[in-house]
Design a protein around this motif. Structure first.
Motif, PDB file in Angstrom:
ATOM      1  N   SER A  80       0.824  -1.211   0.000  1.00  0.00           N
ATOM      2  CA  SER A  80       0.000   0.000   0.000  1.00  0.00           C
ATOM      3  C   SER A  80       0.862   1.267   0.000  1.00  0.00           C
ATOM      4  N   GLU A  81       2.128   1.129   0.406  1.00  0.00           N
ATOM      5  CA  GLU A  81       3.061   2.259   0.415  1.00  0.00           C
ATOM      6  C   GLU A  81       3.970   2.256  -0.815  1.00  0.00           C
ATOM      7  N   GLY A  82       3.711   1.353  -1.739  1.00  0.00           N
ATOM      8  CA  GLY A  82       4.504   1.300  -2.967  1.00  0.00           C
ATOM      9  C   GLY A  82       5.632   0.296  -2.947  1.00  0.00           C
ATOM     10  N   GLY A  83       5.768  -0.457  -1.841  1.00  0.00           N
ATOM     11  CA  GLY A  83       6.842  -1.446  -1.750  1.00  0.00           C
ATOM     12  C   GLY A  83       8.193  -0.778  -1.591  1.00  0.00           C
ATOM     13  N   GLY A  84       9.225  -1.560  -1.672  1.00  0.00           N
ATOM     14  CA  GLY A  84      10.580  -1.023  -1.543  1.00  0.00           C
ATOM     15  C   GLY A  84      11.002  -0.849  -0.095  1.00  0.00           C
ATOM     16  N   THR A  85      12.005  -0.006   0.096  1.00  0.00           N
ATOM     17  CA  THR A  85      12.582   0.221   1.419  1.00  0.00           C
ATOM     18  C   THR A  85      12.769   1.704   1.659  1.00  0.00           C
ATOM     19  N   GLU A  86      12.343   2.165   2.816  1.00  0.00           N
ATOM     20  CA  GLU A  86      12.591   3.538   3.246  1.00  0.00           C
ATOM     21  C   GLU A  86      13.894   3.535   4.037  1.00  0.00           C
ATOM     22  N   VAL A  87      14.744   4.517   3.789  1.00  0.00           N
ATOM     23  CA  VAL A  87      16.025   4.600   4.475  1.00  0.00           C
ATOM     24  C   VAL A  87      16.098   5.915   5.230  1.00  0.00           C
ATOM     25  N   ASP A  88      16.328   5.832   6.538  1.00  0.00           N
ATOM     26  CA  ASP A  88      16.541   7.016   7.368  1.00  0.00           C
ATOM     27  C   ASP A  88      18.043   7.080   7.638  1.00  0.00           C
ATOM     28  N   PHE A  89      18.711   8.053   7.054  1.00  0.00           N
ATOM     29  CA  PHE A  89      20.167   8.170   7.127  1.00  0.00           C
ATOM     30  C   PHE A  89      20.537   9.389   7.956  1.00  0.00           C
ATOM     31  N   ARG A  90      21.390   9.205   8.946  1.00  0.00           N
ATOM     32  CA  ARG A  90      21.830  10.323   9.796  1.00  0.00           C
ATOM     33  C   ARG A  90      23.337  10.246   9.986  1.00  0.00           C
ATOM     34  N   HIS A  91      23.997  11.349   9.736  1.00  0.00           N
ATOM     35  CA  HIS A  91      25.431  11.479  10.008  1.00  0.00           C
ATOM     36  C   HIS A  91      25.548  12.626  11.000  1.00  0.00           C
ATOM     37  N   GLU A  92      26.061  12.335  12.201  1.00  0.00           N
ATOM     38  CA  GLU A  92      26.029  13.289  13.315  1.00  0.00           C
ATOM     39  C   GLU A  92      27.390  13.426  13.983  1.00  0.00           C
ATOM     40  N   GLN A  93      27.451  14.336  14.943  1.00  0.00           N
ATOM     41  CA  GLN A  93      28.610  14.576  15.796  1.00  0.00           C
ATOM     42  C   GLN A  93      29.803  15.120  15.005  1.00  0.00           C
ATOM     43  N   PHE A  94      29.520  16.085  14.139  1.00  0.00           N
ATOM     44  CA  PHE A  94      30.572  16.702  13.343  1.00  0.00           C
ATOM     45  C   PHE A  94      31.399  17.671  14.175  1.00  0.00           C
ATOM     46  N   ALA A  98      31.303  23.411   8.893  1.00  0.00           N
ATOM     47  CA  ALA A  98      31.945  23.207   7.587  1.00  0.00           C
ATOM     48  C   ALA A  98      32.066  21.712   7.295  1.00  0.00           C
ATOM     49  N   ALA A  99      32.427  20.924   8.299  1.00  0.00           N
ATOM     50  CA  ALA A  99      32.515  19.468   8.116  1.00  0.00           C
ATOM     51  C   ALA A  99      31.132  18.897   7.819  1.00  0.00           C
ATOM     52  N   ARG A 100      30.136  19.358   8.542  1.00  0.00           N
ATOM     53  CA  ARG A 100      28.762  18.901   8.299  1.00  0.00           C
ATOM     54  C   ARG A 100      28.322  19.201   6.875  1.00  0.00           C
ATOM     55  N   ASP A 101      28.560  20.421   6.428  1.00  0.00           N
ATOM     56  CA  ASP A 101      28.132  20.824   5.095  1.00  0.00           C
ATOM     57  C   ASP A 101      28.871  20.046   4.006  1.00  0.00           C
ATOM     58  N   GLY A 102      30.155  19.816   4.199  1.00  0.00           N
ATOM     59  CA  GLY A 102      30.924  19.040   3.227  1.00  0.00           C
ATOM     60  C   GLY A 102      30.430  17.612   3.127  1.00  0.00           C
ATOM     61  N   HIS A 103      30.117  17.015   4.255  1.00  0.00           N
ATOM     62  CA  HIS A 103      29.594  15.646   4.245  1.00  0.00           C
ATOM     63  C   HIS A 103      28.202  15.594   3.605  1.00  0.00           C
ATOM     64  N   GLN A 104      27.403  16.618   3.834  1.00  0.00           N
ATOM     65  CA  GLN A 104      26.075  16.642   3.205  1.00  0.00           C
ATOM     66  C   GLN A 104      26.205  16.631   1.685  1.00  0.00           C
ATOM     67  N   ARG A 105      27.129  17.427   1.157  1.00  0.00           N
ATOM     68  CA  ARG A 105      27.359  17.437  -0.294  1.00  0.00           C
ATOM     69  C   ARG A 105      27.851  16.063  -0.764  1.00  0.00           C
ATOM     70  N   GLY A 106      28.786  15.479  -0.028  1.00  0.00           N
ATOM     71  CA  GLY A 106      29.333  14.184  -0.407  1.00  0.00           C
ATOM     72  C   GLY A 106      28.301  13.076  -0.395  1.00  0.00           C
ATOM     73  N   TRP A 107      27.520  13.004   0.666  1.00  0.00           N
ATOM     74  CA  TRP A 107      26.492  11.960   0.746  1.00  0.00           C
ATOM     75  C   TRP A 107      25.422  12.165  -0.322  1.00  0.00           C
ATOM     76  N   SER A 108      25.060  13.415  -0.607  1.00  0.00           N
ATOM     77  CA  SER A 108      24.053  13.668  -1.644  1.00  0.00           C
ATOM     78  C   SER A 108      24.527  13.124  -2.988  1.00  0.00           C
ATOM     79  N   GLY A 109      25.783  13.370  -3.326  1.00  0.00           N
ATOM     80  CA  GLY A 109      26.331  12.839  -4.565  1.00  0.00           C
ATOM     81  C   GLY A 109      26.361  11.322  -4.583  1.00  0.00           C
ATOM     82  N   ALA A 110      26.751  10.709  -3.470  1.00  0.00           N
ATOM     83  CA  ALA A 110      26.796   9.246  -3.398  1.00  0.00           C
ATOM     84  C   ALA A 110      25.400   8.643  -3.521  1.00  0.00           C
ATOM     85  N   PHE A 111      24.419   9.262  -2.893  1.00  0.00           N
ATOM     86  CA  PHE A 111      23.047   8.737  -2.995  1.00  0.00           C
ATOM     87  C   PHE A 111      22.500   8.891  -4.407  1.00  0.00           C
ATOM     88  N   ASP A 112      22.870   9.974  -5.083  1.00  0.00           N
ATOM     89  CA  ASP A 112      22.475  10.120  -6.489  1.00  0.00           C
ATOM     90  C   ASP A 112      23.058   8.987  -7.323  1.00  0.00           C
TER      91      ASP A 112
END
Length: 121
Positions: A80-94, A98-112
């Protein structure tokens, strides 16, 4: 993992060692076409197959004293939710924003890249 890891389209993974168990270590070496390699490594703190993965994250060659934490929760979706898998991803304790923002860019590219890999095979 070697086929989709890395923040940019031209990144390649030269090494991916994963001992996915509590207390196990991982090490990934990747880089872009300019020839600069980056290494990330850490230790698995929680491993619950198909449900949860928690591991530390460090850059041993540049900032080994800066350890952050990655938590991933997987939730199977019903038909009923379309199947598949929902992923909750958290990267914390930066170390800082600046480190947080750099990792956000990196993870976004990897997920793409992961999304394209899953579609194209």
């Amino acid at each position: 993992m070697k086929r989709w890891w890395g923040p940019a389209a031209g990144d390649r993974v030269s090494l991916a060692e994963l001992d996915v168990r509590v207390g196990g270590r991982y090490r990934i070496v990747f880089g872009g076409p300019q020839g600069t390699d980056h290494e990330v490594q850490g230790v698995y703190r929680e491993v619950m197959p198909h449900r949860r993965l928690v591991f530390t994250w460090t850059w041993p060659n540049s900032t080994p004293e800066r350890e952050s934490l990655v938590s991933i929760v997987f939730k199977a979706l019903g038909q009923s939710e379309g199947g598949g898998t929902e992923v909750d991803f958290r990267h914390e304790q930066f170390f800082d924003e600046a480190a947080r923002d750099g990792h956000q860019r990196g993870w976004s590219g990897a997920f793409d890249k992961l999304g394209r890999f899953l579609v194209e095979g």
